[in-house]
Design a protein around this motif. Structure first.
Motif, PDB file in Angstrom:
ATOM      1  N   PRO A 141      -4.352   2.318   0.475  1.00  0.00           N
ATOM      2  CA  PRO A 141      -5.020   1.192   1.236  1.00  0.00           C
ATOM      3  C   PRO A 141      -6.536   0.897   1.117  1.00  0.00           C
ATOM      4  O   PRO A 141      -7.008  -0.349   1.042  1.00  0.00           O
ATOM      5  N   ASN A 142      -7.421   1.958   0.626  1.00  0.00           N
ATOM      6  CA  ASN A 142      -8.780   1.492   0.190  1.00  0.00           C
ATOM      7  C   ASN A 142      -9.097   1.048  -1.215  1.00  0.00           C
ATOM      8  O   ASN A 142     -10.083   1.129  -1.619  1.00  0.00           O
ATOM      9  N   GLY A 143      -7.841   0.954  -1.939  1.00  0.00           N
ATOM     10  CA  GLY A 143      -8.015   0.441  -3.467  1.00  0.00           C
ATOM     11  C   GLY A 143      -8.138   1.358  -4.387  1.00  0.00           C
ATOM     12  O   GLY A 143      -7.890   1.120  -5.592  1.00  0.00           O
ATOM     13  N   ASP A 144      -7.927   2.864  -4.023  1.00  0.00           N
ATOM     14  CA  ASP A 144      -7.912   3.632  -4.972  1.00  0.00           C
ATOM     15  C   ASP A 144      -6.568   3.502  -5.730  1.00  0.00           C
ATOM     16  O   ASP A 144      -5.332   3.307  -5.135  1.00  0.00           O
TER      17      ASP A 144
ATOM     18  N   PRO B 129       0.788  -1.238  -0.027  1.00  0.00           N
ATOM     19  CA  PRO B 129       0.028  -0.047  -0.011  1.00  0.00           C
ATOM     20  C   PRO B 129       0.948   1.202   0.053  1.00  0.00           C
ATOM     21  O   PRO B 129       1.967   1.135   0.540  1.00  0.00           O
ATOM     22  N   VAL B 130       0.389   2.171  -0.422  1.00  0.00           N
ATOM     23  CA  VAL B 130       1.000   3.665  -0.498  1.00  0.00           C
ATOM     24  C   VAL B 130       0.033   4.774  -0.126  1.00  0.00           C
ATOM     25  O   VAL B 130      -1.004   4.905  -0.811  1.00  0.00           O
ATOM     26  N   GLU B 131       0.448   5.152   1.275  1.00  0.00           N
ATOM     27  CA  GLU B 131      -0.424   6.077   1.664  1.00  0.00           C
ATOM     28  C   GLU B 131       0.168   7.578   1.272  1.00  0.00           C
ATOM     29  O   GLU B 131      -0.486   8.655   1.120  1.00  0.00           O
TER      30      GLU B 131
ATOM     31  N   LEU C 211       8.918   1.073   3.364  1.00  0.00           N
ATOM     32  CA  LEU C 211       8.566  -0.408   3.019  1.00  0.00           C
ATOM     33  C   LEU C 211       6.998  -0.571   2.487  1.00  0.00           C
ATOM     34  O   LEU C 211       6.320  -0.168   2.882  1.00  0.00           O
ATOM     35  N   VAL C 212       6.911  -1.687   1.719  1.00  0.00           N
ATOM     36  CA  VAL C 212       5.553  -1.835   1.208  1.00  0.00           C
ATOM     37  C   VAL C 212       5.467  -3.368   1.126  1.00  0.00           C
ATOM     38  O   VAL C 212       6.308  -4.286   1.496  1.00  0.00           O
ATOM     39  N   ASP C 213       4.116  -3.947   0.969  1.00  0.00           N
ATOM     40  CA  ASP C 213       3.755  -5.409   0.974  1.00  0.00           C
ATOM     41  C   ASP C 213       3.919  -6.127  -0.054  1.00  0.00           C
ATOM     42  O   ASP C 213       4.128  -6.933  -0.355  1.00  0.00           O
ATOM     43  N   ASP C 214       3.805  -5.436  -1.409  1.00  0.00           N
ATOM     44  CA  ASP C 214       3.766  -5.978  -2.541  1.00  0.00           C
ATOM     45  C   ASP C 214       4.100  -5.083  -3.776  1.00  0.00           C
ATOM     46  O   ASP C 214       3.512  -3.715  -3.831  1.00  0.00           O
TER      47      ASP C 214
END
Length: 309
Positions: free
Chosen positions: A101-104, A17-19, A29-32
């Motif tokens: 995080p919300n999919g946008d 995710p990127v906030e 760090l990111v998850d994927d």
């Protein structure tokens, strides 16, 4: 069902995710991070192949490592990439998508070779031999070029469909008016209907597109589902209730499911339900190619999952 998907091909690089983007030379760090084939032609081809259609895809990409990766991903999905043309002087189109995080999914996009596709590149015989032609992003190649391609398909008894790429705010009616008489199924989102029709009301805008020649307008509305507009009236098809990870490729997945349903002889509503199921399956993971599903599994999903109010 033998489909030619023609038009926009993009290599997507998705990060989740990127906030926020770190300032200066900071890092987070990111998850994927994934790379997938995408675009209104390439992304639609992916889901059509999953749903059992025989798919050939046509468009312009660069003769570069990005193009090599895009072809490899499409080949791996069982799509015939022999109709793609490779440019030596233009890059393959690509996007970097920082998924919130919300999919946008805001986008950093390189147009690349997509805008160079022209009449000299069209595989006329392959189009005539198909049962369906799906043209994605006609506004990038010009209305007159798109109209010529679609007219050729119609002259040979091919079912035609069109999806738009540009956001509605960049659209004008004259960008698509010449091609509409040759379109059986127009598959825009709600923002595009308003922008390209130059109307303020969604149904009014869709009816304007019908009056200009489109046979049916199936409007995607994100979590609000789809709206089918025909000469006989309008009908809402709800979206399915799922936990959204990423909305990338959901419109293309809807187009693919809808067209597969039409190819199977289903009613427009039944086809839209299949499209909504395909979109919901893709939305639950990262990228346009998410989900190891086939036609029976998509139909089973549609029968067993709740829809949104």
């Amino acid at each position: 069902m033998k489909v030619v998907t023609m038009g926009v091909h993009v290599l997507d690089v998705l990060v989740r995710p990127v906030e926020e983007i770190p300032e200066g030379q900071g890092a987070t760090l990111v998850d994927d991070i994934r790379m997938t084939a995408a675009g209104t032609a390439g992304g639609t081809a992916l889901t059509l192949a999953k749903l059992g259609a025989e798919v050939r895809t046509a468009g312009a990409i660069g003769n570069d490592p990005t193009g090599d990766m895009l072809v490899q991903l499409l080949d791996r999905a069982g799509i015939d990439t022999g109709l793609l043309v490779r440019r030596t002087d233009t890059s393959t189109s690509a996007s970097v998508l920082p998924i919130r995080p919300n999919g946008d999914r805001p986008s950093l996009h390189l147009l690349g070779a997509n805008i160079t596709y022209g009449l000299d590149d069209v595989p006329w015989d392959a189009v005539a031999e198909a049962t369906h032609l799906h043209l994605g992003g006609p506004e990038l190649i010009g209305a007159d070029v798109a109209a010529r391609i679609l007219a050729h398909a119609k002259e040979h008894g091919v079912v035609t469909s069109v999806d738009l790429l540009a956001p509605g705010e960049l659209g004008t009616f004259d960008q698509i008016e010449p091609l509409l008489p040759h379109v059986d199924h127009l598959l825009p989102n709600d923002d595009q209907v308003l922008g390209f029709s130059e109307e303020q009301d969604l149904v009014t805008g869709a009816k304007k597109l019908l009056a200009a020649g489109a046979g049916l307008v199936a409007v995607t509305r994100g979590g609000d589902g789809a709206l089918l507009v025909t000469a006989e009236g309008t009908e809402r098809v709800p979206a399915f209730e799922v936990d959204v990870v990423d909305t990338t490729g959901c419109g293309d997945a809807f187009s693919a499911g809808f067209l597969r349903g039409i190819g199977l002889g289903r009613t427009p509503r039944e086809a839209a339900v299949l499209g909504s199921a395909a979109a919901a399956l893709v939305a639950q993971g990262l990228g346009s190619d998410h989900g190891e599903f086939d036609l029976p599994e998509a139909d089973e999903f549609a029968m067993t999952h709740k829809t949104r109010p």
